[in-house]
Design a protein around this motif. Sequence first.
Motif, PDB file in Angstrom:
ATOM      1  N   SER A   1       0.813  -1.207   0.000  1.00  0.00           N
ATOM      2  CA  SER A   1       0.000   0.000   0.000  1.00  0.00           C
ATOM      3  C   SER A   1       0.852   1.264   0.000  1.00  0.00           C
ATOM      4  O   SER A   1       0.517   2.256  -0.669  1.00  0.00           O
ATOM      5  N   LYS A   2       1.963   1.246   0.717  1.00  0.00           N
ATOM      6  CA  LYS A   2       2.824   2.427   0.794  1.00  0.00           C
ATOM      7  C   LYS A   2       3.751   2.541  -0.418  1.00  0.00           C
ATOM      8  O   LYS A   2       4.005   3.646  -0.901  1.00  0.00           O
ATOM      9  N   LYS A   3       4.247   1.413  -0.901  1.00  0.00           N
ATOM     10  CA  LYS A   3       5.285   1.443  -1.926  1.00  0.00           C
ATOM     11  C   LYS A   3       4.734   1.605  -3.329  1.00  0.00           C
ATOM     12  O   LYS A   3       5.334   2.307  -4.160  1.00  0.00           O
ATOM     13  N   LEU A   4       3.599   0.979  -3.627  1.00  0.00           N
ATOM     14  CA  LEU A   4       3.088   0.947  -4.996  1.00  0.00           C
ATOM     15  C   LEU A   4       1.990   1.964  -5.258  1.00  0.00           C
ATOM     16  O   LEU A   4       1.350   1.925  -6.300  1.00  0.00           O
ATOM     17  N   GLY A   5       1.733   2.846  -4.320  1.00  0.00           N
ATOM     18  CA  GLY A   5       0.858   3.985  -4.576  1.00  0.00           C
ATOM     19  C   GLY A   5      -0.626   3.707  -4.544  1.00  0.00           C
ATOM     20  O   GLY A   5      -1.389   4.355  -5.269  1.00  0.00           O
ATOM     21  N   PHE A   6      -1.082   2.771  -3.727  1.00  0.00           N
ATOM     22  CA  PHE A   6      -2.509   2.528  -3.586  1.00  0.00           C
ATOM     23  C   PHE A   6      -3.141   3.604  -2.709  1.00  0.00           C
ATOM     24  O   PHE A   6      -2.495   4.152  -1.810  1.00  0.00           O
ATOM     25  N   THR A   7      -4.414   3.876  -2.973  1.00  0.00           N
ATOM     26  CA  THR A   7      -5.107   4.905  -2.214  1.00  0.00           C
ATOM     27  C   THR A   7      -5.438   4.435  -0.803  1.00  0.00           C
ATOM     28  O   THR A   7      -5.283   5.185   0.159  1.00  0.00           O
ATOM     29  N   THR A   8      -5.896   3.204  -0.669  1.00  0.00           N
ATOM     30  CA  THR A   8      -6.273   2.645   0.621  1.00  0.00           C
ATOM     31  C   THR A   8      -5.597   1.291   0.799  1.00  0.00           C
ATOM     32  O   THR A   8      -5.251   0.622  -0.187  1.00  0.00           O
ATOM     33  N   PRO A   9      -5.426   0.832   2.040  1.00  0.00           N
ATOM     34  CA  PRO A   9      -4.857  -0.507   2.250  1.00  0.00           C
ATOM     35  C   PRO A   9      -5.779  -1.623   1.770  1.00  0.00           C
ATOM     36  O   PRO A   9      -5.310  -2.729   1.493  1.00  0.00           O
ATOM     37  N   TYR A  10      -7.074  -1.347   1.672  1.00  0.00           N
ATOM     38  CA  TYR A  10      -7.998  -2.373   1.172  1.00  0.00           C
ATOM     39  C   TYR A  10      -7.787  -2.641  -0.320  1.00  0.00           C
ATOM     40  O   TYR A  10      -7.966  -3.758  -0.795  1.00  0.00           O
ATOM     41  N   GLN A  11      -7.428  -1.607  -1.078  1.00  0.00           N
ATOM     42  CA  GLN A  11      -7.077  -1.814  -2.484  1.00  0.00           C
ATOM     43  C   GLN A  11      -5.823  -2.678  -2.605  1.00  0.00           C
ATOM     44  O   GLN A  11      -5.745  -3.557  -3.466  1.00  0.00           O
ATOM     45  N   ALA A  12      -4.850  -2.421  -1.745  1.00  0.00           N
ATOM     46  CA  ALA A  12      -3.633  -3.231  -1.762  1.00  0.00           C
ATOM     47  C   ALA A  12      -3.936  -4.677  -1.381  1.00  0.00           C
ATOM     48  O   ALA A  12      -3.371  -5.613  -1.956  1.00  0.00           O
ATOM     49  N   ARG A  13      -4.847  -4.878  -0.442  1.00  0.00           N
ATOM     50  CA  ARG A  13      -5.212  -6.237  -0.047  1.00  0.00           C
ATOM     51  C   ARG A  13      -5.854  -6.988  -1.212  1.00  0.00           C
ATOM     52  O   ARG A  13      -5.548  -8.164  -1.459  1.00  0.00           O
ATOM     53  N   GLN A  14      -6.727  -6.319  -1.946  1.00  0.00           N
ATOM     54  CA  GLN A  14      -7.379  -6.960  -3.082  1.00  0.00           C
ATOM     55  C   GLN A  14      -6.364  -7.312  -4.168  1.00  0.00           C
ATOM     56  O   GLN A  14      -6.436  -8.379  -4.789  1.00  0.00           O
ATOM     57  N   ALA A  15      -5.388  -6.422  -4.393  1.00  0.00           N
ATOM     58  CA  ALA A  15      -4.362  -6.706  -5.403  1.00  0.00           C
ATOM     59  C   ALA A  15      -3.507  -7.905  -4.994  1.00  0.00           C
ATOM     60  O   ALA A  15      -3.145  -8.732  -5.842  1.00  0.00           O
ATOM     61  N   VAL A  16      -3.202  -8.018  -3.708  1.00  0.00           N
ATOM     62  CA  VAL A  16      -2.392  -9.148  -3.245  1.00  0.00           C
ATOM     63  C   VAL A  16      -3.167 -10.451  -3.379  1.00  0.00           C
ATOM     64  O   VAL A  16      -2.644 -11.464  -3.872  1.00  0.00           O
ATOM     65  N   ILE A  17      -4.434 -10.443  -2.970  1.00  0.00           N
ATOM     66  CA  ILE A  17      -5.228 -11.671  -2.985  1.00  0.00           C
ATOM     67  C   ILE A  17      -5.434 -12.183  -4.403  1.00  0.00           C
ATOM     68  O   ILE A  17      -5.409 -13.395  -4.659  1.00  0.00           O
ATOM     69  N   HIS A  18      -5.609 -11.285  -5.364  1.00  0.00           N
ATOM     70  CA  HIS A  18      -5.868 -11.684  -6.748  1.00  0.00           C
ATOM     71  C   HIS A  18      -4.596 -11.936  -7.554  1.00  0.00           C
ATOM     72  O   HIS A  18      -4.662 -12.084  -8.778  1.00  0.00           O
ATOM     73  N   GLY A  19      -3.447 -11.972  -6.906  1.00  0.00           N
ATOM     74  CA  GLY A  19      -2.223 -12.377  -7.575  1.00  0.00           C
ATOM     75  C   GLY A  19      -1.574 -11.325  -8.442  1.00  0.00           C
ATOM     76  O   GLY A  19      -0.900 -11.667  -9.417  1.00  0.00           O
ATOM     77  N   HIS A  20      -1.744 -10.043  -8.115  1.00  0.00           N
ATOM     78  CA  HIS A  20      -1.122  -8.976  -8.903  1.00  0.00           C
ATOM     79  C   HIS A  20       0.252  -8.570  -8.372  1.00  0.00           C
ATOM     80  O   HIS A  20       0.904  -7.717  -8.980  1.00  0.00           O
ATOM     81  N   ILE A  21       0.673  -9.137  -7.237  1.00  0.00           N
ATOM     82  CA  ILE A  21       1.907  -8.716  -6.589  1.00  0.00           C
ATOM     83  C   ILE A  21       2.917  -9.858  -6.639  1.00  0.00           C
ATOM     84  O   ILE A  21       2.573 -11.015  -6.381  1.00  0.00           O
ATOM     85  N   MET A  22       4.150  -9.509  -6.952  1.00  0.00           N
ATOM     86  CA  MET A  22       5.233 -10.481  -6.991  1.00  0.00           C
ATOM     87  C   MET A  22       6.371 -10.006  -6.096  1.00  0.00           C
ATOM     88  O   MET A  22       6.610  -8.803  -5.949  1.00  0.00           O
ATOM     89  N   ILE A  23       7.057 -10.976  -5.506  1.00  0.00           N
ATOM     90  CA  ILE A  23       8.289 -10.716  -4.761  1.00  0.00           C
ATOM     91  C   ILE A  23       9.389 -11.469  -5.487  1.00  0.00           C
ATOM     92  O   ILE A  23       9.482 -12.691  -5.404  1.00  0.00           O
ATOM     93  N   GLY A  24      10.188 -10.738  -6.221  1.00  0.00           N
ATOM     94  CA  GLY A  24      11.173 -11.390  -7.070  1.00  0.00           C
ATOM     95  C   GLY A  24      10.499 -12.050  -8.259  1.00  0.00           C
ATOM     96  O   GLY A  24       9.843 -11.408  -9.069  1.00  0.00           O
TER      97      GLY A  24
END
Length: 202
Positions: free
Chosen positions: A110-133
């Motif tokens: 939420s802080k690093k990728l510029g999401f407006t709310t932490p709930y938006q970041a949670r939805q992006a993580v759950i739906h597989g839009h985030i990668m680590i490496g």
Amino acid sequence: MGDPKYPRRVWRKPKRPLNYELKMEELKTLGTFGLRTKRELWKAHTELSRVRHQARSLLALRQEIRAEKEPILMKSLARIGLVSSDATLDDVLNLNVNDLLSRRLQTIVSKKLGFTTPYQARQAVIHGHIMIGERKVDVPSYTVPVEEEEKIRFSPESKIPEMLEKTNPKSQIAETPVKEEAETPVKEEAETPVKEEAETKN
């Protein structure tokens, strides 16, 4: 060991769950970090109490035994970014639940990728839009180590970065052209009394 079908609970409820001040503080924490239920908050409290219990038990040991076991605890906490590399056990006892929640993948995304709310970041993580490496991580409560924090990025097929650019108010302000200010009729007002004075003299 127990039956694997019935795993042991990793959280404990507060002793007074109906306390008004406690409920308001919990709701504020839930909204700040975008937690789904209070159970996620209780898990963080339980994990924090476990870490602090280890620190207190180390303080009660003899100096020789403490010198052997203390670096193990401090390295594990420094690896996930809870304490610095030169921290002491007193710093561990001063930790609070917000320090632990700030190391969640959801909060860092939420802080690093510029999401407006932490709930938006949670939805992006759950739906597989985030990668680590090179691997996708779809667990919002994943504790991010310090060495993996710089590797967090969007997946190549994700369209969320384009959506964030369109909804970002800063980019909209930069794109809108600045309207030219209308010329003020100061000169005309200044010229009119001069003409009236010339006519009166004539």
